[in-house]
Design a protein around this motif. Sequence first.
Motif, PDB file in Angstrom:
ATOM      1  N   UNK A 178       9.009 -10.554 -11.812  1.00 26.66           N
ATOM      2  CA  UNK A 178       9.433 -11.152 -13.082  1.00 26.66           C
ATOM      3  C   UNK A 178      10.758 -11.887 -12.935  1.00 26.66           C
ATOM      4  N   UNK A 179      11.649 -11.353 -12.105  1.00 25.92           N
ATOM      5  CA  UNK A 179      12.961 -11.993 -11.927  1.00 25.92           C
ATOM      6  C   UNK A 179      12.818 -13.320 -11.175  1.00 25.92           C
ATOM      7  N   UNK A 235      24.848  -2.908  -7.939  1.00 30.94           N
ATOM      8  CA  UNK A 235      25.059  -1.622  -7.281  1.00 30.94           C
ATOM      9  C   UNK A 235      23.879  -1.290  -6.369  1.00 30.94           C
ATOM     10  N   UNK A 236      22.686  -1.704  -6.754  1.00 28.89           N
ATOM     11  CA  UNK A 236      21.515  -1.491  -5.897  1.00 28.89           C
ATOM     12  C   UNK A 236      21.704  -2.180  -4.547  1.00 28.89           C
ATOM     13  N   UNK A 237      22.174  -3.410  -4.576  1.00 31.28           N
ATOM     14  CA  UNK A 237      22.332  -4.196  -3.347  1.00 31.28           C
ATOM     15  C   UNK A 237      23.401  -3.587  -2.449  1.00 31.28           C
ATOM     16  N   UNK A 238      24.511  -3.156  -3.046  1.00 34.75           N
ATOM     17  CA  UNK A 238      25.631  -2.613  -2.279  1.00 34.75           C
ATOM     18  C   UNK A 238      25.294  -1.257  -1.675  1.00 34.75           C
ATOM     19  N   UNK A 239      24.212  -0.629  -2.135  1.00 34.48           N
ATOM     20  CA  UNK A 239      23.764   0.638  -1.547  1.00 34.48           C
ATOM     21  C   UNK A 239      23.283   0.453  -0.119  1.00 34.48           C
ATOM     22  N   UNK A 240      22.761  -0.734   0.223  1.00 32.65           N
ATOM     23  CA  UNK A 240      22.073  -0.845   1.498  1.00 32.65           C
ATOM     24  C   UNK A 240      22.433  -2.009   2.390  1.00 32.65           C
ATOM     25  N   UNK A 241      23.285  -2.935   1.918  1.00 33.32           N
ATOM     26  CA  UNK A 241      23.641  -4.099   2.735  1.00 33.32           C
ATOM     27  C   UNK A 241      25.145  -4.131   2.954  1.00 33.32           C
ATOM     28  N   UNK A 242      25.534  -3.816   4.175  1.00 31.13           N
ATOM     29  CA  UNK A 242      26.951  -3.678   4.526  1.00 31.13           C
ATOM     30  C   UNK A 242      27.644  -5.034   4.534  1.00 31.13           C
ATOM     31  N   UNK A 243      28.725  -5.156   3.759  1.00 33.12           N
ATOM     32  CA  UNK A 243      29.570  -6.362   3.741  1.00 33.12           C
ATOM     33  C   UNK A 243      28.747  -7.635   3.523  1.00 33.12           C
ATOM     34  N   UNK A 244      27.789  -7.581   2.610  1.00 33.08           N
ATOM     35  CA  UNK A 244      26.872  -8.698   2.430  1.00 33.08           C
ATOM     36  C   UNK A 244      27.582  -9.974   1.985  1.00 33.08           C
ATOM     37  N   UNK A 287      18.845  -7.134 -10.429  1.00 30.64           N
ATOM     38  CA  UNK A 287      18.232  -6.375  -9.337  1.00 30.64           C
ATOM     39  C   UNK A 287      17.636  -5.106  -9.923  1.00 30.64           C
ATOM     40  N   UNK A 288      16.352  -4.876  -9.688  1.00 32.25           N
ATOM     41  CA  UNK A 288      15.693  -3.679 -10.197  1.00 32.25           C
ATOM     42  C   UNK A 288      15.683  -2.552  -9.176  1.00 32.25           C
ATOM     43  N   UNK A 289      15.957  -2.881  -7.919  1.00 34.99           N
ATOM     44  CA  UNK A 289      16.076  -1.887  -6.853  1.00 34.99           C
ATOM     45  C   UNK A 289      16.751  -2.578  -5.673  1.00 34.99           C
ATOM     46  N   UNK A 290      16.982  -1.835  -4.609  1.00 40.61           N
ATOM     47  CA  UNK A 290      17.735  -2.340  -3.462  1.00 40.61           C
ATOM     48  C   UNK A 290      17.095  -3.584  -2.851  1.00 40.61           C
ATOM     49  N   UNK A 291      15.835  -3.485  -2.468  1.00 37.94           N
ATOM     50  CA  UNK A 291      15.198  -4.603  -1.754  1.00 37.94           C
ATOM     51  C   UNK A 291      14.853  -5.755  -2.697  1.00 37.94           C
ATOM     52  N   UNK A 292      14.593  -5.456  -3.981  1.00 44.10           N
ATOM     53  CA  UNK A 292      14.431  -6.532  -4.960  1.00 44.10           C
ATOM     54  C   UNK A 292      15.731  -7.320  -5.078  1.00 44.10           C
ATOM     55  N   UNK A 293      16.856  -6.610  -5.016  1.00 44.39           N
ATOM     56  CA  UNK A 293      18.151  -7.284  -5.064  1.00 44.39           C
ATOM     57  C   UNK A 293      18.349  -8.221  -3.892  1.00 44.39           C
ATOM     58  N   UNK A 294      17.921  -7.779  -2.700  1.00 48.69           N
ATOM     59  CA  UNK A 294      18.020  -8.645  -1.518  1.00 48.69           C
ATOM     60  C   UNK A 294      17.182  -9.904  -1.702  1.00 48.69           C
ATOM     61  N   UNK A 310       0.818  -1.220   0.000  1.00 42.34           N
ATOM     62  CA  UNK A 310       0.000   0.000   0.000  1.00 42.34           C
ATOM     63  C   UNK A 310       0.854   1.274   0.000  1.00 42.34           C
ATOM     64  N   UNK A 311       2.161   1.113   0.207  1.00 41.34           N
ATOM     65  CA  UNK A 311       3.063   2.276   0.223  1.00 41.34           C
ATOM     66  C   UNK A 311       3.572   2.560  -1.183  1.00 41.34           C
ATOM     67  N   UNK A 312       4.161   1.546  -1.817  1.00 43.30           N
ATOM     68  CA  UNK A 312       4.663   1.654  -3.187  1.00 43.30           C
ATOM     69  C   UNK A 312       4.000   0.559  -4.015  1.00 43.30           C
ATOM     70  N   UNK A 313       2.901   0.892  -4.672  1.00 45.83           N
ATOM     71  CA  UNK A 313       2.132  -0.107  -5.403  1.00 45.83           C
ATOM     72  C   UNK A 313       2.920  -0.721  -6.553  1.00 45.83           C
ATOM     73  N   UNK A 314       3.894   0.011  -7.079  1.00 42.81           N
ATOM     74  CA  UNK A 314       4.676  -0.498  -8.212  1.00 42.81           C
ATOM     75  C   UNK A 314       5.962  -1.192  -7.752  1.00 42.81           C
ATOM     76  N   UNK A 315       6.015  -1.564  -6.485  1.00 43.66           N
ATOM     77  CA  UNK A 315       7.201  -2.262  -5.983  1.00 43.66           C
ATOM     78  C   UNK A 315       7.087  -3.745  -6.341  1.00 43.66           C
ATOM     79  N   UNK A 316       7.234  -4.020  -7.631  1.00 42.53           N
ATOM     80  CA  UNK A 316       6.991  -5.363  -8.148  1.00 42.53           C
ATOM     81  C   UNK A 316       8.126  -5.849  -9.047  1.00 42.53           C
ATOM     82  N   UNK A 317       9.251  -5.126  -9.071  1.00 42.00           N
ATOM     83  CA  UNK A 317      10.339  -5.486  -9.980  1.00 42.00           C
ATOM     84  C   UNK A 317      10.903  -6.878  -9.743  1.00 42.00           C
TER      85      UNK A 317
END
Length: 420
Positions: free
Chosen positions: A337-338, A394-403, A368-375, A327-334
């Motif tokens: 398909x992956x 690069x999306x994933x490395x934006x938000x997950x330290x030393x993943x 990865x289409x965005x940070x959390x999709x990458x996770x 309900x926050x980001x309705x298009x958070x669906x990237x």
Amino acid sequence: MKKIKITGNRPLSGEITISGAKNSVVALMPAAILADGIVTLDGVPNISDVDSLIAILEIMGVSVTRDGETLTIDPSGLKSMPMPYGKINSLRASYYFYGSLLGRFGTATVGLPGGCDLGPRPIDLHLKAFEAMGAEISYEGDTMTLKAIDGQLYGATIYMDTVSVGATINTILAAVKAKGRTVIENAAREPEIIDVATLLNNMGARIRGAGTDVITIEGVESLSGTRHQVIPDRIEAGTYVALAAAVGQGVRVTNVLYEHLESFIAKLEEMGVRMTVSEDSIFVEEQGTLKAVNVQTSPYPGFATDLQQPLTPLLLKAHGQATIKDTIYEKRIGHVAELARMSADIEVKGDRIAYQGGKRLEGAEVKATDLRAGAALVIAGLMAQGETIISNVEFILRGYSNIIEKLSALGADIQLIEED
């Protein structure tokens, strides 16, 4: 081009420690320039968003020193200048400089993305708040200028039309040195807002009500330096708890604040996930049969939109069919398909994601289409049979330290590779 290569279907075990909150530190760093002295932040994650913010600060004359997870920010050389075009648009959270520069200098000039439509846009609530405090907004080409009419912002009562973390924080940053009292109504309540308010109060600000839907700020003339511990990242914690439930044979996730994850933990319990919650850690057992559940995101303290995608691979392991509605980001669906490329039985139906759990995932080449999709794709890759190659990392490395290092320590076969 950097990619992540995973050989999946390997059980993981051990301990993983959560880093400082990305969504806090990207606001804490801009907040630091409001101080007249040195601000030291402990628990800063090793992510590319932090690197980008350091670059922006240094261009503006701020001295920044990094020692492991400790960041020392000395704003004494800060110059009132246009924000560096390109850098300011490299990450969304750079908009927090709007509020901090307005609060510090009474003016801020920032670059806009090329071809930006200046009609309805995500920062409307931020601009509305600045205007209520006496700022005028003008545009010239690709540049936006925010300027207090007489160089001084004034307190005001501001009602947020929708609950917005970014607008709430930006209004606080602009208001802490404004003359008089500012009241934010229908404010967001996220823990990261409390973290920013705690830093500012330790600097000498007078903020009450952070964590509730009404925040009151009494303006002060100056702010001093301080030292601050960044809160643990609740989204990273939720991601690794979901991962542990999906492929773990006993994983302890440490440096966790349970109260920040209550709605997420409740959903896992509804699925039948077996875990033990302690004061600052969660031990996730090897799982048996899991139940498919419906998920619907909502503002904090509801189920976080940032955890919708990382939870999806675990949902695909559950038996039954159900839906996910953001309900926050309705298009958070990237990610949908992956994941389907990996043989997941998942699709978008109207305003929901419909999934049928219980089907084995197969390794594939995905992006990865965005940070959390990458996770989500990392977790899916660890679950899948065979090899998974993830691009756009690069999306994933934006938000997950030393993943890579954290997951390798659990026994994952995961590598960061370079390809032409």
